[in-house]
Design an enzyme around this catalytic site. Sequence first.
Site, PDB file in Angstrom:
ATOM      1  N   HIS A   1      40.020  38.141  39.539  1.00 32.96           N
ATOM      2  CA  HIS A   1      41.046  37.156  39.210  1.00 32.96           C
ATOM      3  C   HIS A   1      41.744  36.588  40.442  1.00 32.96           C
ATOM      4  O   HIS A   1      42.347  35.512  40.342  1.00 32.96           O
ATOM      5  CB  HIS A   1      42.071  37.768  38.250  1.00 32.96           C
ATOM      6  CG  HIS A   1      41.624  37.746  36.826  1.00 32.96           C
ATOM      7  ND1 HIS A   1      40.866  38.751  36.265  1.00 32.96           N
ATOM      8  CD2 HIS A   1      41.815  36.828  35.841  1.00 32.96           C
ATOM      9  CE1 HIS A   1      40.616  38.453  34.998  1.00 32.96           C
ATOM     10  NE2 HIS A   1      41.183  37.305  34.716  1.00 32.96           N
ATOM     11  N   GLY A   2      41.697  37.244  41.557  1.00 33.64           N
ATOM     12  CA  GLY A   2      42.319  36.650  42.723  1.00 33.64           C
ATOM     13  C   GLY A   2      42.523  37.612  43.871  1.00 33.64           C
ATOM     14  O   GLY A   2      42.500  38.828  43.706  1.00 33.64           O
TER      15      GLY A   2
END
Length: 470
Positions: free
Chosen positions: A323-324
């Site tokens: 996700h990041g």
Amino acid sequence: MLFSSFVFLFLFLPCVIFSYYVIFRRSRLLQNLLLLVASLLFYAWGEPKFVFIMLLSILANWLFGLFVNKFRESKKISRLIIAFSAIFNVGIMFIFKYLMFTLENVNSIFGLSISVPSIALPIGISFFTFQAFSYVIDVYRGKGAVQKNPFYVGLYISFFPQLIAGPIVRYQTIADQITGRKETLDDFSKGVTRFIVGFTKKILIANIMAVIADAAFNSTDEISVAFAWLGAIAYTFQIYFDFSGYSDMAIGLGRMFGFHFLENFNYPYISKSISEFWRRWHISLGSWFRDYVYFPLGGSRVKTNSRLIFNLFVVWFLTGVWHGANWTFIVWGLIYFALISFEKLSGFEKKWQKHSFLKHLYTMFFVVFGWVLFRSESIGLAGDYLSSMLGIVGNPLVDNAFLMHFTNNIVIFVAATLFSLPIAKYMREKFADKHKTLNVLYVVGIVVLFIVAVSYMVKGSYNPFIYFNF
């Protein structure tokens, strides 16, 4: 290019539909080439340089697919090809998404001064990279015939409806549809309806909730307990209607061209456990990690609990990382690892079957807290916001900001709550689909919602989809 932009709605999409169904209607080859060119143009819009990353991914994974198919009978060679494919695809993601984060943390931990380059993140790189890698794995597993035509591999990886924010379409799902799909008027009309539903979710709910969430999370003043909760709940609705709205639009667009994608959301906020939540939220990502990571590690069919915990740790650590490049996402993933481990080891879902309301409260409590971490720019800011929600920093219970945002948007909160539940789906299937008059009214209602959403888009501010960043 955004689905919720005038360029897409009134120029790009009409031109593609006209060319597809009128100019190239007699040739499947030309229709597919049209969709490929349109998809690359769609991705290149605004940031043309990143299309070369896309083309490199297409070419490399097409070659990996050919080689792994050719040497499938040799386990050593085919596994080596899979390893090279993994290194290539993960390597691309690492360079563009995680290199800066890694160097910054190395410098911080070891007191070094390694130069950290400024690298722009290609939109949707996590989505199309996972999709490309799954193609090679599916060919290796024999779950999809190898595609010898590089243009068709390019179409699969870059198809504009689901290119930059999912759903992550598996090759085995549409392998036969690339050349063997059948377009029908029923599919087209249902695709248009599904697109409009997603479009209104984004414009009329997600964008309005974003204003409230931003006001709470970006406030430089002390906020009340009530406003902190309102901001967290607003973001909970924002991310759901933003992402599920995009998925609706993607599925609808695909159907307009004869492609049938699998569902990506199934009313996750009615869940009664964290495990159930993740069976309903971002289904394509969860099934990707399940089939390509969790099951190969042994899944839950292992002899010891320690091995089960390890398998879950790997999956949820990778989910957070996917996700990041921020510690907030990693911690967010590990929190879900802890909760799901607890549920599996304790038999939570079976033992508490009679306490569905309490199970729902437990689930949504942690989901909302998780979204606070997901939304925050750092662990420290997340901690500060959670402290405000719990009232442990001496902040007031209620303030004017809460009263203003809540009273001005109470109708939107009610609508968001209702549309988070399968009520509309039930009413449509129970009544509208079975009675012509009600079906006509449903269609009229959809058209009216589209017009209202477009009018809001005219006067609204630019608000990109949340998952474009992934």
